[in-house]
Design an enzyme around this catalytic site. Structure first.
Site, PDB file in Angstrom:
ATOM      1  N   GLY A 191     -34.588 -16.743   6.453  1.00  0.00           N
ATOM      2  CA  GLY A 191     -33.864 -16.795   5.185  1.00  0.00           C
ATOM      3  C   GLY A 191     -32.374 -16.623   5.394  1.00  0.00           C
ATOM      4  O   GLY A 191     -31.685 -16.014   4.569  1.00  0.00           O
ATOM      5  N   GLN A 204     -28.653 -15.424  -0.100  1.00  0.00           N
ATOM      6  CA  GLN A 204     -27.558 -14.563  -0.560  1.00  0.00           C
ATOM      7  C   GLN A 204     -27.213 -13.488   0.458  1.00  0.00           C
ATOM      8  O   GLN A 204     -26.046 -13.276   0.791  1.00  0.00           O
ATOM      9  CB  GLN A 204     -27.933 -13.919  -1.895  1.00  0.00           C
ATOM     10  CG  GLN A 204     -26.830 -13.037  -2.473  1.00  0.00           C
ATOM     11  CD  GLN A 204     -27.277 -12.283  -3.714  1.00  0.00           C
ATOM     12  OE1 GLN A 204     -28.452 -11.990  -3.888  1.00  0.00           O
ATOM     13  NE2 GLN A 204     -26.335 -11.957  -4.576  1.00  0.00           N
ATOM     14  N   TYR A 253     -42.432 -10.024  -8.654  1.00  0.00           N
ATOM     15  CA  TYR A 253     -41.443  -9.650  -7.638  1.00  0.00           C
ATOM     16  C   TYR A 253     -41.670  -8.207  -7.204  1.00  0.00           C
ATOM     17  O   TYR A 253     -41.735  -7.900  -6.006  1.00  0.00           O
ATOM     18  CB  TYR A 253     -40.037  -9.825  -8.219  1.00  0.00           C
ATOM     19  CG  TYR A 253     -38.914  -9.393  -7.312  1.00  0.00           C
ATOM     20  CD1 TYR A 253     -38.542 -10.175  -6.223  1.00  0.00           C
ATOM     21  CD2 TYR A 253     -38.200  -8.224  -7.562  1.00  0.00           C
ATOM     22  CE1 TYR A 253     -37.497  -9.784  -5.398  1.00  0.00           C
ATOM     23  CE2 TYR A 253     -37.162  -7.830  -6.742  1.00  0.00           C
ATOM     24  CZ  TYR A 253     -36.806  -8.621  -5.665  1.00  0.00           C
ATOM     25  OH  TYR A 253     -35.768  -8.224  -4.849  1.00  0.00           O
TER      26      TYR A 253
END
Length: 317
Positions: free
Chosen positions: A8, A12, A143
């Site tokens: 990843g 961000q 989540y």
């Protein structure tokens, strides 16, 4: 010298963490793992090696670990909170299935693993003020469910198989580098963009809604320092509360107005994000992280605001 795979790496956190780690351990020792369609660009691509590593594909993880002789994996693949509610099946596949793949490779190849948890791992039954390190975790979002599962699975692999798993519970993260990616706390990034652009900010979160937040440089330090820490001093592993600042939309708006006079904000209610925010803590007690591995933030709201505005002006104007 550590040899690190970041899964990843174009997200961000990953896009900044990759560059930070390359500065510490050497560019050739930090591999940026990405999925097709999210390829590294610019300095991230040119400064070091990269590989296609889909966390749902255990063979790709293992191949990258073998190719680069990896000893540490940063598992940053996830769908953020609001996006995950729209795609819960995919959120589970990435957040839990992907973590299982990573831990299995780590078990077989003797790698340490960092997997971030979140304030989203808590729920409405959790004490909201100064949320303790060890407390009830009954989240109401997919989540959050994946994060609690991830904490428990990581602890299991450490206890059962001796895999060196470590983690922190990130608050909302604020950065001027990567654009927001669909998190509930992303309003606290968007508001700075609106201020610099001279736009009226449309806030999706109600006044009086407090959430823990952290500036990205502190978050990057936490992710690196916990992996460097003396594990013999740990009483916990997965996952440590870490904290920096807590505010509601009015507080951050008023702080920005100190440096951007005339900035305007109005409330445009987002029921989904508000419901998620209401289920999360107002503030975290990070005493255990401070005592067990020396955690300490460097940025408060004022210092972060000045730095965000400076860099966004250079970026946007």
């Amino acid at each position: 010298m550590k040899k690190v795979l970041i899964i990843g790496a174009t997200g961000q956190i990953g896009s900044e963490l990759t560059m930070k780690l390359r500065g510490i351990y050497g560019s050739s020792n930090i591999v940026a793992g990405y999925i097709p369609g999210a390829e590294p660009k610019g300095e991230l691509k040119e400064s070091g090696p990269s590989e296609i590593v889909d966390i749902t594909n255990a063979e790709q993880i293992a191949a990258a670990v073998e190719k680069y002789d990896i000893d540490t994996i940063y598992n940053l693949a996830a769908l953020l909170s609001a996006v995950a509610e729209v795609k819960p099946q995919l959120a589970w596949k990435i957040g839990v299935g992907g973590l299982y793949n990573t831990l299995e490779v780590a078990r077989e190849k003797n790698c340490a693993v960092f997997t971030p948890s979140s304030i989203g791992s808590f729920g409405p039954d959790t004490p909201h003020d100064h949320t303790p390190q060890d407390t009830i975790q009954r989240p109401q979002t997919i989540y959050g469910v994946t994060k609690v599962t991830g904490e428990m699975l990581s602890d299991y692999y450490a206890r059962r198989f001796g895999v060196d798993t470590r983690s922190v519970r990130f608050p909302g993260l604020i950065s001027y580098v990567a654009p927001p990616g669909g998190g509930t706390t992303d309003y606290a990034v968007d508001i700075y963009y609106s201020a610099v652009k001279g736009e009226t900010f449309k806030c999706p979160i109600k006044a009086g809604t407090f959430m823990d937040m952290m500036y990205m440089p502190d978050a990057l330090r936490a992710a690196i320092e916990i992996m460097e820490a003396d594990i013999t001093k740990f009483k916990h592993r997965n996952s440590f509360n870490i904290a920096s600042m807590s505010f509601d939309p009015e507080i951050i708006y008023n702080k920005i107005c100190e440096y951007v006079p005339g900035f305007k904000m109005e409330y445009v209610h987002d029921p989904l994000r508000q419901a998620i925010a209401d289920s999360w803590p107002d503030s975290l007690d990070d005493t255990c992280a401070r005592e067990e591995w020396g955690w300490k933030p460097e940025y408060d709201l004022d210092a972060m605001t000045q730095d965000m505005l400076k860099h966004l002006r250079a970026k946007l104007l």
